[in-house]
Design an enzyme around this catalytic site. Sequence first.
Site, short mmCIF file in Angstrom:
data_model
loop_
_atom_site.label_atom_id
_atom_site.label_comp_id
_atom_site.label_asym_id
_atom_site.label_seq_id
_atom_site.Cartn_x
_atom_site.Cartn_y
_atom_site.Cartn_z
N GLY A 15 0.74 -1.25 0.00
CA GLY A 15 0.00 0.00 0.00
C GLY A 15 0.77 1.30 0.00
O GLY A 15 0.16 2.37 -0.07
N ILE A 95 -4.61 -1.26 2.12
CA ILE A 95 -5.19 -1.08 0.79
C ILE A 95 -6.65 -0.67 0.92
O ILE A 95 -7.41 -1.29 1.67
CB ILE A 95 -5.13 -2.39 -0.03
CG1 ILE A 95 -3.70 -2.91 -0.11
CG2 ILE A 95 -5.71 -2.18 -1.42
CD1 ILE A 95 -3.61 -4.33 -0.69
N TYR A 150 -10.97 1.45 9.85
CA TYR A 150 -11.48 2.72 10.37
C TYR A 150 -12.79 2.49 11.10
O TYR A 150 -13.54 1.56 10.77
CB TYR A 150 -11.65 3.74 9.23
CG TYR A 150 -12.10 5.09 9.74
CD1 TYR A 150 -11.34 5.77 10.68
CD2 TYR A 150 -13.30 5.66 9.32
CE1 TYR A 150 -11.76 6.99 11.19
CE2 TYR A 150 -13.72 6.87 9.81
CZ TYR A 150 -12.95 7.53 10.76
OH TYR A 150 -13.37 8.71 11.27
N TYR A 160 -18.19 8.46 4.04
CA TYR A 160 -17.27 7.34 3.86
C TYR A 160 -17.86 6.28 2.93
O TYR A 160 -17.17 5.35 2.50
CB TYR A 160 -16.93 6.73 5.23
CG TYR A 160 -15.61 6.02 5.28
CD1 TYR A 160 -14.41 6.68 5.01
CD2 TYR A 160 -15.54 4.67 5.62
CE1 TYR A 160 -13.19 6.02 5.08
CE2 TYR A 160 -14.34 4.00 5.69
CZ TYR A 160 -13.16 4.68 5.42
OH TYR A 160 -11.96 4.02 5.49
N LYS A 167 -14.79 -2.01 5.29
CA LYS A 167 -13.97 -2.14 6.50
C LYS A 167 -14.59 -3.15 7.47
O LYS A 167 -13.86 -3.87 8.17
CB LYS A 167 -13.78 -0.78 7.17
CG LYS A 167 -12.95 0.21 6.39
CD LYS A 167 -11.54 -0.30 6.13
CE LYS A 167 -10.65 0.77 5.50
NZ LYS A 167 -9.30 0.25 5.16
#
EC number: 1.3.1.9
Length: 266
Positions: A15, A95, A150, A160, A167
Amino acid sequence: MANNLLQGKRGIIFGAMDEDSLAWKIALKVIEEGGDLVLTNAPVIKRFGSLEKLAESVGKKIIYADATSVEELDHLITESQEILGGKLDFVLHAIGMSVNVRKKKEYTDLNYDWMQKTFDVSAISFHKLMQCLYKADAMNEWGSIVALTYIAAQRTFPDYSEMAESKSLLESFARSFGYHFAAKKVRVNTISQSPTITTAGSGIKGFDEFFNYADKMSPLGNASSEACADYTVSLFSDLTRMVTMQNLYHDGGFSNMGMNPAILGM
């Protein structure tokens, strides 16, 4: 101050794109603590980032690989072990990508083909990576696999978008595969990091307001990228051998706050 926490350890960092990338800060800290590593990112990064110059500055190899391709992951894992001289002790998955966010599609009007791409790149790639590592028996005992996540996986942050669900899936994969990797004495954890000023993060709609809000809400303020690198190295080290299948908040206390008077200007 370096403590040689990773002396003799080797791994792969996914990443890193430019000098502001969390993955790059972590790579620098790994090297400072005595670890050896291979850098990897998607081939498209050659056009957008400065990874070649960064790798050259620390004398490390880059193996470009599409993290959504099992074949390319297999090649990456095999070649990395050849370059580093043995099995891996740590792997970082940093990533994340949403075309819907990039193209400013509202959550109530998402392009579902793009959504599937988001899930594949940002979450399913983590399962593919772990499955490839597992089948290849590429991790040393007491090795450590970490992915960055997150708090939108648990709470609603409208801008988001579908990265929140991505996530959530990422964290679930860490728990589920963490169970299977435990038989090999390998740890799997996720770090839920504060909003951090990076090239990728800055592309999110309203990021500055988002960042400032979190900074005021968090009793310690937002955790910096350098602090995230320190924390990640601690999870790569032998000091956290019995920590696995956890989602670990690294956010200055944000995750446990209800209301902070600082937000109200009090």
